[in-house]
Scaffold this active site. Structure first.
Site, PDB file in Angstrom:
ATOM      1  CG  ASP A   6      19.811  -2.469 -23.507  1.00 16.33           C
ATOM      2  OD1 ASP A   6      18.698  -2.894 -23.160  1.00 16.33           O
ATOM      3  OD2 ASP A   6      20.026  -1.265 -23.742  1.00 16.33           O
ATOM      4  CG  ASP A  64      18.492 -16.814 -20.332  1.00 17.64           C
ATOM      5  OD1 ASP A  64      18.589 -17.416 -19.254  1.00 17.64           O
ATOM      6  OD2 ASP A  64      19.439 -16.637 -21.115  1.00 17.64           O
ATOM      7  CG  ASP A  82      24.054 -18.428 -22.122  1.00 17.16           C
ATOM      8  OD1 ASP A  82      24.022 -17.261 -22.587  1.00 17.16           O
ATOM      9  OD2 ASP A  82      23.030 -19.056 -21.852  1.00 17.16           O
ATOM     10  CG  HIS A  99      15.500  -1.429 -23.481  1.00 18.98           C
ATOM     11  ND1 HIS A  99      16.821  -1.185 -23.207  1.00 18.98           N
ATOM     12  CD2 HIS A  99      14.860  -0.250 -23.279  1.00 18.98           C
ATOM     13  CE1 HIS A  99      16.982   0.083 -22.866  1.00 18.98           C
ATOM     14  NE2 HIS A  99      15.804   0.673 -22.894  1.00 18.98           N
ATOM     15  CB  VAL A 120      29.970   8.582 -17.984  1.00 22.59           C
ATOM     16  CG1 VAL A 120      28.803   7.971 -18.756  1.00 22.59           C
ATOM     17  CG2 VAL A 120      30.787   7.482 -17.311  1.00 22.59           C
ATOM     18  CB  SER A 179      16.695   3.773 -23.430  1.00 21.42           C
ATOM     19  OG  SER A 179      16.781   3.456 -22.073  1.00 21.42           O
TER      20      SER A 179
END
Length: 431
Positions: A156, A189, A194, A203, A317, A364
C-alpha cells in the site's frame, strides 16, 4: 528510476543472468550493457539508446527455486535506458514485440490507484469495541484472534507503524517507491528505496488498522495477534487537486516477490490497475505467490461499473467488493464475474496519520476484512497443528458467505458477504 523496459524471453531462448535491478541503483560496477543481439541492435542502432541490463527479480536463495523457474521469473528482465526522456517511442515497443525471442515487452509505467477520501475524526472513543457489521467478528474472536507466526503483507502507501493501536506487530518492512519522472507532482517520500515504509497519506495505515488494530479507541482488528509485513509500493500523487496512489507497476511486482520471499501467508492489495499492453498486470508474479501457497486478496475497484482491475481480476486472486452496514452492495463497488465476495466498505472507522483515526469508504477498506479472515483461518489451522491450502480457504469462504439473493453467485456480490464465524466453524468441522 530511469525509463525502462521489462522484457520476458521465450522458453526457447537461452536465459542469461544479470545483476538484480535494485542493486544497480547504488552500485553499477560490473553492470552489463549487452542483452540479446537482436534487441541490442534495435536499441543502439535503430533508436540510438544506450542501456543497462538487469534481472527484474532476484532468486529467494542463491539459485532459482523450482517455483520461481516454473513461473519464468528468471526470464524477465529490466532494461534501464540511459536517457532522461521518459517518452519511449511506441515503435520501439512494436519492433521488439515481434522478435521470436520475446514473450512480451512493456514500458515501465507509473500507474495510479484511487485513494478514497478519508474523513478525519476527532473522536477518541467508540461506544463498542466491536461494530455490528454483520460479519460476526466478536463471536469469531472467541475461537481465535490470530497466531503470531501468521504474517499478512500489506502492499500500500506505507503504514504509520508507531500508531498506538499497533502492538509491535511489524517485521520485514520495505519501501519500493523510487520515482523520478514526474516527481514534481508527488507528495512526501517518493525516492530512495529503503526499509522505512512511511505513510504520508494515510491509506495504508487505515487498511492496516482494519486488519490488526488492538481496539483501544476503535473497533478491534480482524486478526490482531497476527504479524504485519508493511510494504510501500505506492507514493502519493497530486492529480487534479486529488491525491491518488501512484507507483511503478514493476515495483509493485517487486513488492509481491518480497512479500512471498519473506514468508507472507496472506497478501493484501487494496489497489488495482486497468489492463495495458504487454501481458496482464502482475500475472507472472501473482502465479508465483499462489504456487508458493500465499493467499492474495485485492480490492475490486470503486467505479461502480462492470469492469476489471488487476490483480483482482487474475485467476486465483480473491477480489473483494464492498457492502454497506444494512446489507446491500455499495453502489461504488466495481463488479463482474471475477468478484469473489463482499465485506464492509462503507464508513469504516480505522487508524489514520499522526496517531489519529478516520472514516473511509471503498473496496480498499473491504479487502483487509477478507485478508484478516484468511489469516484467522490459517491461524486456527496452525493452532490445531494443521495446514490449510488456498483452494480449501476459497471453498470455505464461498460456502459460508451470507447471500444477498437466492442465487449461488452473482456478478455484483460474488458468493455474498463474508461471515467470519461461519467460516471458522466450517474449518473446525473439517479439521
Amino acid at each position: 528510476m530511469k525509463p525502462h523496459l521489462v522484457i520476458k524471453l521465450n522458453k526457447t531462448q537461452q536465459v542469461p543472468q544479470f545483476q538484480y535491478w535494485e542493486n544497480l541503483i547504488e552500485n553499477k560496477r560490473g553492470v552489463s550493457k549487452n542483452f540479446v543481439p537482436t534487441i541490442d541492435r534495435i536499441l543502439r542502432n535503430t533508436y540510438n539508446l544506450d542501456f543497462f541490463v538487469s534481472n527484474n527479480y532476484r532468486p529467494k536463495e542463491a539459485q532459482w527455486s523450482a517455483t520461481e523457474l516454473k513461473n519464468d521469473l528468471n526470464r524477465i528482465y529490466r532494461i534501464i535506458l540511459l536517457t532522461n526522456n521518459p517518452n519511449i517511442p511506441q515503435s520501439l515497443i512494436e519492433d521488439i514485440k515481434v522478435l521470436p525471442e520475446v514473450a512480451f515487452v512493456k514500458q515501465g509505467q507509473i500507474t495510479t490507484s484511487e485513494i478514497p477520501n478519508q474523513q478525519y475524526s476527532d473522536s477518541q472513543s467508540l461506544s463498542s469495541k466491536y461494530i455490528d457489521n454483520s460479519i460476526y467478528l466478536k463471536e469469531a474472536h472467541n475461537i481465535t484472534m490470530g497466531h503470531p507466526s501468521v504474517k499478512i503483507a500489506i502492499l500500500d502507501t506505507g503504514i504509520e507503524t508507531n500508531h498506538s493501536e499497533f502492538n509491535n506487530q511489524f517485521k520485514f518492512s520495505k519501501d519500493f517507491v523510487n520515482i523520478i519522472d514526474g516527481a514534481s507532482q508527488f507528495v512526501g517520500d517518493f525516492l530512495d528505496m529503503d526499509d522505512i515504509p512511511d505513510d504520508k497519506v494515510g491509506h495504508g495505515t487505515h487498511v492496516a488498522g482494519i486488519v490488526a488494530s488492538k481496539g483501544t479507541k476503535m473497533p478491534i482488528g480482524v486478526a490482531p495477534k497476527c504479524k504485519i509485513i508493511p510494504i510501500k509500493v505506492l507514493g502519493a500523487l497530486k492529480d487534479n487537486n486529488q491525491i491518488v496512489g501512484a507507483g511503478l507497476i514493476d515495483d509493485i511486482d517487486a513488492g509481491i516477490k518480497y512479500a512471498v520471499d519473506q514468508g507472507a501467508d496472506v497478501i493484501n492489495m487494496s489497489l488495482g490497475i486497468k489492463h495495458q499492453d504487454g501481458g496482464l498486470p502482475h500475472e507472472d508474479i501473482i502465479a508465483y505467490a499462489l504456487d508458493s501457497g500465499v493467499s492474495v486478496v485485492a480490492a475490486s475497484g470503486n467505479d461502480g461499473k462492470k469492469d476489471k482491475y488487476y490483480p483482482g481480476a487474475l485467476k486465483g486472486v480473491i477480489a473483494v467488493g464492498a457492502s454497506d452496514y444494512v446489507g446491500h452492495v455499495a453502489p461504488f463497488s466495481t463488479f463482474g464475474g471475477h468478484v469473489s465476495l463482499t465485506a464492509p466498505g462503507v464508513n469504516v472507522y480505522s487508524t489514520f496519520l499522526n496517531n489519529g483515526y478516520a472514516m473511509s469508504s471503498g473496496t480498499s477498506q473491504a479487502s483487509p476484512f477478507v485478508s484478516g479472515t484468511i489469516a484467522l483461518l490459517k491461524s486456527y489451522a496452525k493452532e490445531k497443528g494443521k495446514h490449510i491450502k488456498n483452494e480449501d480457504i476459497i471453498y470455505i469462504l464461498k460456502h459460508t458467505c451470507d447471500k444477498y439473493t437466492n442465487r449461488y453467485k452473482d456478478e455484483k456480490s460474488g458468493f455474498g458477504r463474508i461471515n467470519i464465524l461461519d467460516a471458522l466453524k466450517m474449518l473446525q468441522y473439517n479439521l
